[in-house]
Design an enzyme around this catalytic site. Structure first.
Site, PDB file in Angstrom:
ATOM      1  N   GLU A 173       0.814  -1.221   0.000  1.00 32.26           N
ATOM      2  CA  GLU A 173       0.000   0.000   0.000  1.00 32.26           C
ATOM      3  C   GLU A 173       0.848   1.272   0.000  1.00 32.26           C
ATOM      4  O   GLU A 173       0.360   2.359   0.285  1.00 32.26           O
ATOM      5  CB  GLU A 173      -0.927  -0.009   1.211  1.00 32.26           C
ATOM      6  CG  GLU A 173      -1.912  -1.161   1.221  1.00 32.26           C
ATOM      7  CD  GLU A 173      -3.150  -0.918   0.365  1.00 32.26           C
ATOM      8  OE1 GLU A 173      -3.675   0.199   0.374  1.00 32.26           O
ATOM      9  OE2 GLU A 173      -3.600  -1.877  -0.304  1.00 32.26           O
ATOM     10  N   HIS A 247      -4.392   1.961   7.251  1.00 36.42           N
ATOM     11  CA  HIS A 247      -2.971   2.166   6.973  1.00 36.42           C
ATOM     12  C   HIS A 247      -2.285   2.646   8.242  1.00 36.42           C
ATOM     13  O   HIS A 247      -2.921   3.243   9.124  1.00 36.42           O
ATOM     14  CB  HIS A 247      -2.759   3.228   5.883  1.00 36.42           C
ATOM     15  CG  HIS A 247      -3.224   2.814   4.528  1.00 36.42           C
ATOM     16  ND1 HIS A 247      -3.884   3.666   3.670  1.00 36.42           N
ATOM     17  CD2 HIS A 247      -3.112   1.642   3.863  1.00 36.42           C
ATOM     18  CE1 HIS A 247      -4.159   3.036   2.549  1.00 36.42           C
ATOM     19  NE2 HIS A 247      -3.709   1.801   2.641  1.00 36.42           N
ATOM     20  N   CYS A 370      -2.344  11.854   3.468  1.00 33.65           N
ATOM     21  CA  CYS A 370      -2.719  10.962   2.362  1.00 33.65           C
ATOM     22  C   CYS A 370      -2.467  11.623   1.013  1.00 33.65           C
ATOM     23  O   CYS A 370      -2.175  10.947   0.027  1.00 33.65           O
ATOM     24  CB  CYS A 370      -4.200  10.592   2.452  1.00 33.65           C
ATOM     25  SG  CYS A 370      -4.553   9.193   3.547  1.00 33.65           S
TER      26      CYS A 370
END
Length: 447
Positions: A173, A247, A370
């Site tokens: 990821e 995450h 992000c």
């Protein structure tokens, strides 16, 4: 001199709330709501401008081409764009939101980065994340690779790898689960790789997917020629994953010698072992634990406290760090009080807190951290970056003018079924590349 350059994902004209990411609670809460692509992109550009005004170096990544009809053609749909859209709407409407997803805006998931100070071959390495846990993100990595190759196009200084194999064992990821820790940007650093599962993980204990694997993290370290002793692995806690921390950057953020994390972020035995290594490898390593008594895990996740950007001073000094937090942190009483106390605590280096409005991104499940991919670069390496992707006020103004002209004020889920919206998105992307002088870039511009 070396600096951290933030490359933010420019939000595309297709920004919509489809609620595709299982385990991302904000995304699920706002599924099928009306979005504002224009407001989202303007908020992102304003965040970039804020960092520029504070003296930081800022770049950007282009939105990906959406809808990605090549995916639909690969699975048997035929015809021109309008014919494919009609067939999908009749036969498999659930696939349309997948190929229209705006999730590439979250550049922290674009890739994992190892600076030249850390790699054995002295080059900056990038590995696009395969993002295979969710179908709408698994289609991103080919376009991500193309974008990275366009930005970091000097092969003597940069190596852009292909994504890891799309095999469950290698689920990756990107930088959302990787933190580089170092004394300063001039020094050799350590790659802290956080993973959710390995061969010993009991998946029955997990409510949501553990998206990063230990094998993926170790593979990237090898790809990047990171010496084995400079890679540290740390397991995210099942408690955090089950609470909605999909995450690591939802429960922790680091920069320089500082790791800022929630008390419930990691499995305790793994944390003790990793911190012992970091104490030896990173001069001045400072672990700042946020106790659950002051900020609950729920408050941390809903406010996205740890999805803030943790920045050194613009000159690279680690003595006065700055947190750039979403306004949701200011609006949460517990989080705001904690940040006020933190900035006054002289026993640690976080001295400044800035709040930015990225509510459109937050509503889709991503905060300030992000939206950016961090790349530590020397002055010589910055000079080798494609200058079209490095921002100043004039370039931000130019991008803003395109957004204001071509992006919709409102976008509803049913609008994705309109063939005219494909043309509208292409016109916007075409204008973005033209104003930055980088056309042709997209497939539709070459065809």
């Amino acid at each position: 001199m070396s600096f951290e350059v933030n490359f933010d994902g420019l939000i595309g004209p297709n920004h919509n709330y489809s609620g595709l990411a299982f385990g991302n609670l904000a995304s699920s809460r706002n599924a099928k709501n009306t979005s504002s692509p224009k407001q989202a992109a303007l908020q992102g550009l304003e965040k970039m401008r804020t960092l520029l005004k504070l003296g930081y170096k800022q770049g950007f990544m282009l939105p990906q081409e959406r809808p990605d009809l090549s995916v639909l053609r690969e699975i048997g749909f035929e015809g021109d764009d309008a014919q494919i859209l009609k067939a999908v709407s009749e036969q498999a409407p659930h696939l349309l939101s997948m190929v229209y997803s705006a999730s590439s805006m979250w550049a922290a998931n674009a890739a994992t980065v190892t600076p030249s100070n850390d790699s054995a071959d002295g080059k900056v390495h990038f590995t696009p994340a395969n993002l295979l846990t969710t179908s709408h993100r698994a289609i991103e990595h080919k376009q991500t690779q193309r974008c990275l190759e366009a930005i970091f196009n000097d092969k003597d200084a940069f190596t852009v790898h292909a994504a890891l194999p799309s095999i469950t064992r290698f689920a990756d990821e990107g930088a959302a689960n990787h933190t580089r820790l170092c004394k300063d940007y001039e020094s050799q650093g350590v790659g802290l790789f956080v993973y959710g599962r390995d061969d010993n993980t009991d998946l029955n204990e997990l409510r949501f997917p553990a998206r990063q694997t230990l094998d993926a993290s170790a593979s990237i370290a090898r790809q990047h020629t990171l010496p084995g002793e400079r890679a540290v692995y740390l397991q995210q806690s099942a408690v955090a994953i089950n609470a909605g921390a999909f995450h690591n950057d939802v429960v922790a953020v680091g920069n320089g010698p500082v790791l800022f994390y929630h008390q419930d972020a990691y499995e305790v035995p793994s944390q003790e072992a990793a911190f012992a290594k970091l104490d030896k490898l990173v001069e001045g390593f400072t672990a700042i634990e946020v106790p659950r008594e002051k900020v609950s895990l729920d408050d941390a996740i809903t406010s996205y406290l740890f999805n803030s950007q943790l920045l050194a001073s613009p000159d690279g000094s680690m003595n006065e760090l700055r947190i750039v937090a979403p306004t949701e942190c200011r609006d949460n009483d517990n989080v705001r009080r904690y940040l006020e106390e933190l900035a006054q605590d002289t026993s640690q280096p976080i001295r400044h807190v800035e709040f930015v409005d990225v509510r459109q991104s937050m509503s889709n499940g991503g905060g300030p951290a992000c939206l950016r991919l961090r790349v530590a670069l020397s002055e010589e390496e910055i000079a080798k970056v494609n200058p079209a992707f490095l921002l100043d006020d004039a370039k931000i103004d130019a991008l803003k003018s395109v957004v204001e002209k071509h992006y919709r004020e409102e976008l509803n889920p049913e609008d994705l079924f309109d063939p005219a919206f494909i043309t509208e998105c292409q016109q916007a992307l075409n204008a973005l590349t033209e104003v930055m002088g980088i056309a042709p870039f997209y497939d539709f511009q070459r065809s």
